[in-house]
Design an enzyme around this catalytic site. Structure first.
Site, mmCIF file in Angstrom:
data_model
loop_
_atom_site.group_PDB
_atom_site.id
_atom_site.type_symbol
_atom_site.label_atom_id
_atom_site.label_comp_id
_atom_site.label_asym_id
_atom_site.label_seq_id
_atom_site.Cartn_x
_atom_site.Cartn_y
_atom_site.Cartn_z
ATOM 1 N N ALA A 62 0.839 -1.210 0.000
ATOM 2 C CA ALA A 62 0.000 0.000 0.000
ATOM 3 C C ALA A 62 0.866 1.248 0.000
ATOM 4 O O ALA A 62 1.953 1.272 0.571
ATOM 5 C CB ALA A 62 -0.891 0.003 1.230
ATOM 6 N N ASN A 111 8.586 8.725 5.365
ATOM 7 C CA ASN A 111 7.449 9.456 4.792
ATOM 8 C C ASN A 111 6.480 9.889 5.875
ATOM 9 O O ASN A 111 6.306 9.221 6.884
ATOM 10 C CB ASN A 111 6.741 8.597 3.722
ATOM 11 C CG ASN A 111 5.615 7.760 4.299
ATOM 12 O OD1 ASN A 111 4.486 8.239 4.486
ATOM 13 N ND2 ASN A 111 5.903 6.502 4.625
ATOM 14 N N PHE A 115 -1.877 10.075 4.248
ATOM 15 C CA PHE A 115 -3.040 9.585 3.477
ATOM 16 C C PHE A 115 -3.524 10.602 2.444
ATOM 17 O O PHE A 115 -4.723 10.923 2.356
ATOM 18 C CB PHE A 115 -4.224 9.220 4.380
ATOM 19 C CG PHE A 115 -4.017 8.029 5.277
ATOM 20 C CD1 PHE A 115 -3.016 7.103 5.023
ATOM 21 C CD2 PHE A 115 -4.852 7.812 6.371
ATOM 22 C CE1 PHE A 115 -2.837 5.993 5.860
ATOM 23 C CE2 PHE A 115 -4.691 6.714 7.198
ATOM 24 C CZ PHE A 115 -3.679 5.804 6.942
ATOM 25 N N SER A 176 -0.749 3.408 10.383
ATOM 26 C CA SER A 176 0.048 4.497 9.830
ATOM 27 C C SER A 176 0.397 5.461 10.948
ATOM 28 O O SER A 176 -0.464 5.836 11.746
ATOM 29 C CB SER A 176 -0.735 5.253 8.752
ATOM 30 O OG SER A 176 -0.080 6.495 8.511
ATOM 31 N N ASN A 178 1.127 8.523 10.526
ATOM 32 C CA ASN A 178 0.994 9.900 10.053
ATOM 33 C C ASN A 178 -0.411 10.489 10.134
ATOM 34 O O ASN A 178 -0.668 11.558 9.601
ATOM 35 C CB ASN A 178 1.507 9.994 8.609
ATOM 36 C CG ASN A 178 2.964 9.549 8.523
ATOM 37 O OD1 ASN A 178 3.776 9.947 9.340
ATOM 38 N ND2 ASN A 178 3.274 8.683 7.563
ATOM 39 N N THR A 179 -1.343 9.760 10.765
ATOM 40 C CA THR A 179 -2.670 10.314 11.040
ATOM 41 C C THR A 179 -2.851 10.292 12.553
ATOM 42 O O THR A 179 -2.848 9.209 13.150
ATOM 43 C CB THR A 179 -3.773 9.469 10.354
ATOM 44 O OG1 THR A 179 -3.617 9.580 8.942
ATOM 45 C CG2 THR A 179 -5.163 9.946 10.727
ATOM 46 N N LYS A 209 -3.655 -4.371 9.190
ATOM 47 C CA LYS A 209 -2.241 -4.025 9.012
ATOM 48 C C LYS A 209 -1.697 -3.422 10.290
ATOM 49 O O LYS A 209 -2.258 -2.463 10.825
ATOM 50 C CB LYS A 209 -2.059 -3.052 7.845
ATOM 51 C CG LYS A 209 -0.581 -2.747 7.584
ATOM 52 C CD LYS A 209 -0.334 -2.273 6.195
ATOM 53 C CE LYS A 209 1.123 -1.917 5.976
ATOM 54 N NZ LYS A 209 1.372 -1.408 4.625
ATOM 55 N N ASN A 238 3.714 -2.146 8.990
ATOM 56 C CA ASN A 238 3.758 -0.791 8.458
ATOM 57 C C ASN A 238 5.136 -0.174 8.785
ATOM 58 O O ASN A 238 6.021 -0.870 9.275
ATOM 59 C CB ASN A 238 2.622 0.040 9.092
ATOM 60 C CG ASN A 238 2.072 1.071 8.123
ATOM 61 O OD1 ASN A 238 2.849 1.780 7.476
ATOM 62 N ND2 ASN A 238 0.762 1.176 8.010
ATOM 63 N N THR A 239 5.305 1.110 8.541
ATOM 64 C CA THR A 239 6.579 1.782 8.819
ATOM 65 C C THR A 239 6.765 1.965 10.327
ATOM 66 O O THR A 239 5.803 1.896 11.096
ATOM 67 C CB THR A 239 6.601 3.169 8.154
ATOM 68 O OG1 THR A 239 5.455 3.911 8.604
ATOM 69 C CG2 THR A 239 6.543 3.055 6.643
ATOM 70 N N TYR A 312 7.779 -2.350 -0.986
ATOM 71 C CA TYR A 312 7.672 -0.939 -1.343
ATOM 72 C C TYR A 312 9.086 -0.384 -1.513
ATOM 73 O O TYR A 312 9.579 -0.205 -2.630
ATOM 74 C CB TYR A 312 6.870 -0.144 -0.297
ATOM 75 C CG TYR A 312 6.482 1.245 -0.777
ATOM 76 C CD1 TYR A 312 7.419 2.093 -1.354
ATOM 77 C CD2 TYR A 312 5.188 1.723 -0.669
ATOM 78 C CE1 TYR A 312 7.083 3.357 -1.817
ATOM 79 C CE2 TYR A 312 4.839 2.990 -1.122
ATOM 80 C CZ TYR A 312 5.802 3.796 -1.696
ATOM 81 O OH TYR A 312 5.464 5.035 -2.149
HETATM 82 C C1 LIG Z 1 5.908 6.716 0.699
HETATM 83 C C2 LIG Z 1 5.197 5.623 1.427
HETATM 84 C C3 LIG Z 1 3.809 5.668 1.546
HETATM 85 C C4 LIG Z 1 3.130 4.653 2.218
HETATM 86 N N1 LIG Z 1 1.768 4.708 2.309
HETATM 87 C C5 LIG Z 1 1.104 3.705 2.926
HETATM 88 C C6 LIG Z 1 -0.303 3.717 2.982
HETATM 89 O O1 LIG Z 1 -0.974 4.609 2.463
HETATM 90 N N2 LIG Z 1 -0.919 2.690 3.625
HETATM 91 C C7 LIG Z 1 -0.220 1.671 4.214
HETATM 92 O O2 LIG Z 1 -0.825 0.754 4.774
HETATM 93 N N3 LIG Z 1 1.121 1.625 4.146
HETATM 94 C C8 LIG Z 1 1.791 2.618 3.529
HETATM 95 N N4 LIG Z 1 3.155 2.564 3.464
HETATM 96 C C9 LIG Z 1 3.863 1.463 4.133
HETATM 97 C C10 LIG Z 1 4.226 0.334 3.188
HETATM 98 O O3 LIG Z 1 3.068 -0.245 2.619
HETATM 99 C C11 LIG Z 1 5.028 -0.752 3.948
HETATM 100 O O4 LIG Z 1 4.201 -1.331 4.946
HETATM 101 C C12 LIG Z 1 6.280 -0.196 4.618
HETATM 102 O O5 LIG Z 1 6.885 0.783 3.811
HETATM 103 C C13 LIG Z 1 7.300 -1.298 4.909
HETATM 104 O O6 LIG Z 1 7.684 -1.971 3.717
HETATM 105 P P1 LIG Z 1 9.026 -1.587 2.900
HETATM 106 O O7 LIG Z 1 10.169 -1.567 3.869
HETATM 107 O O8 LIG Z 1 9.133 -2.644 1.833
HETATM 108 O O9 LIG Z 1 8.795 -0.246 2.321
HETATM 109 C C14 LIG Z 1 3.863 3.576 2.800
HETATM 110 C C15 LIG Z 1 5.247 3.537 2.665
HETATM 111 C C16 LIG Z 1 5.924 4.527 1.994
HETATM 112 C C17 LIG Z 1 7.430 4.443 1.875
#
Ligand SMILES: Cc1cc2nc3c(=O)[nH]c(=O)nc-3n(C[C@H](O)[C@H](O)[C@H](O)COP(=O)(O)O)c2cc1C
Length: 331
Positions: A62, A111, A115, A176, A178-179, A209, A238-239, A312
């Protein structure tokens, strides 16, 4: 190719991202090319998880294609499923820019997008026009910023009602960073109420998630609630709000507010997946995500109990060869 893409935004990470997605959207309008590429990058062993048949185990996480503008293109890069969103009931601009940072020495990203998305109704209209997709579609739903946390349930429910005809599964995003207040929805009573309401809606698989920053006891409690509501699975993770594992070359950008993804998250995401597997006796399907940058990282996720994985940040740094390498390693 990566250097060219990174430069495309004149150094601004979000502009480069937007141009990459726009390029993918254009590619998606060339069905013969995407089909040929999909054969090259996508050849994988199909698997069935929570009743859905996935042509390959590697998904696009996502956040990459929030509004689903490039959906026909992603299988061309080897993805066996795509999670769009996170979308919210209300369209919203997200946080002010800049809000996306690359930390190249650490193969990481920070990031605080917040949303930014065109809203659930716009996504539903796009999906209706697109028609059937070549791979399963996950739809990530979150809470609109203007909706108070106390009214979060109605916000999620309204997105779900608009989007259920198009989703092979929903990802309930309560993680997330960020909210404001969103992560509080992972607490027992809030999650219990949210899942109770959403499970009563449509018979579409619901996945939750989760954040990598929960303690073991908070995670155990969350899993109990998930199992009580018979969710289809969890997406971990998630992050992170943590900042460990960053290269000293990235220490200035590392101080930016937001969620950290990529290499520094690999070990923790794996640990969370292991914990979920052992806590649930392997009964709850897991989509493993976080810091997967090599085929070996993905294999470790599968060994830890994940049924599927998502990329991602690894896709940003390693390119489409990564999904292909994982597909080959799991054949
Ligand atoms: C720029 C950015 C935007 C993201 N936006 C969302 C989001 O809208 N919803 C969500 O569930 N995760 C979001 N994620 C989290 C990713 O889906 C993922 O869970 C997280 O980055 C860890 O995986 P990775 O290390 O492969 O990036 C975002 C990540 C990044 C870097």
């Amino acid at each position: 190719m990566r250097r060219a893409l990174f430069r495309m935004g004149g150094g601004d990470a979000e502009t480069a991202h937007e141009r990459t997605v726009a390029m993918a959207a254009r590619l998606g309008r060339l069905p013969r090319v995407t089909r040929a590429l999909a054969r090259h990058f996508g050849a994988a062993t199909p698997r069935e998880v929570f009743g859905v048949r996935f042509p390959g185990p590697v998904g696009l996480a996502a956040g990459m294609d929030k509004n689903g503008v490039a959906l026909p293109a992603w299988p061309a890069f080897g993805f066996g499923f795509v999670e769009v969103g996170t979308v919210t009931a209300e369209p919203q601009p997200g946080n002010p820019r800049p809000r996306l940072y690359r930390l190249p020495a650490s193969e990481a990203v920070i990031n605080r997008m917040g949303f930014n998305n065109l809203g659930a109704a716009a996504l539903a209209a796009r999906l209706r026009d697109l028609g059937p997709l070549p791979v399963p579609l996950g739809v990530s739903i979150g809470k609109s910023k203007v909706t108070p946390v106390a009214e979060a349930v109605a916000d999620y429910r309204s997105s779900l009602r608009l989007l259920f005809p198009y989703a092979d599964y929903f990802a309930v995003n309560v993680s997330s960073p960020n909210t404001p207040g969103l992560r509080g929805l992972q607490d027992r009573s809030a999650l219990d109420e949210l899942l109770g309401e959403l499970r009563g809606e449509q018979p579409v698989p619901l996945l939750v998630k989760i954040a990598p920053d929960l303690t073991d006891s908070a995670l155990a409690e969350l899993l109990e609630v998930c199992e009580a509501h018979k969710v289809a699975g969890v997406i971990a993770t998630n992050t992170t709000l943590g900042r460990s594992g960053l290269s000293s070359a990235d220490s200035v950008v590392g101080a930016e507010v937001g969620g950290l993804s990529g290499r520094p998250l690999t070990a923790r995401a794996l640990e969370v997946v292991r914990f979920v597997t052992s806590e649930t006796g392997g009964r709850l399907p897991i989509i493993g995500v976080g810091g997967i940058h090599t085929a070996d990282d993905a294999l470790r996720m599968f060994d830890a109990g994940a049924s599927l994985v998502q990329l991602y940040t690894g896709f940003i740094y390693r390119g489409p060869g990564l999904a292909r390498a994982i597909n080959r390693a799991t054949r």
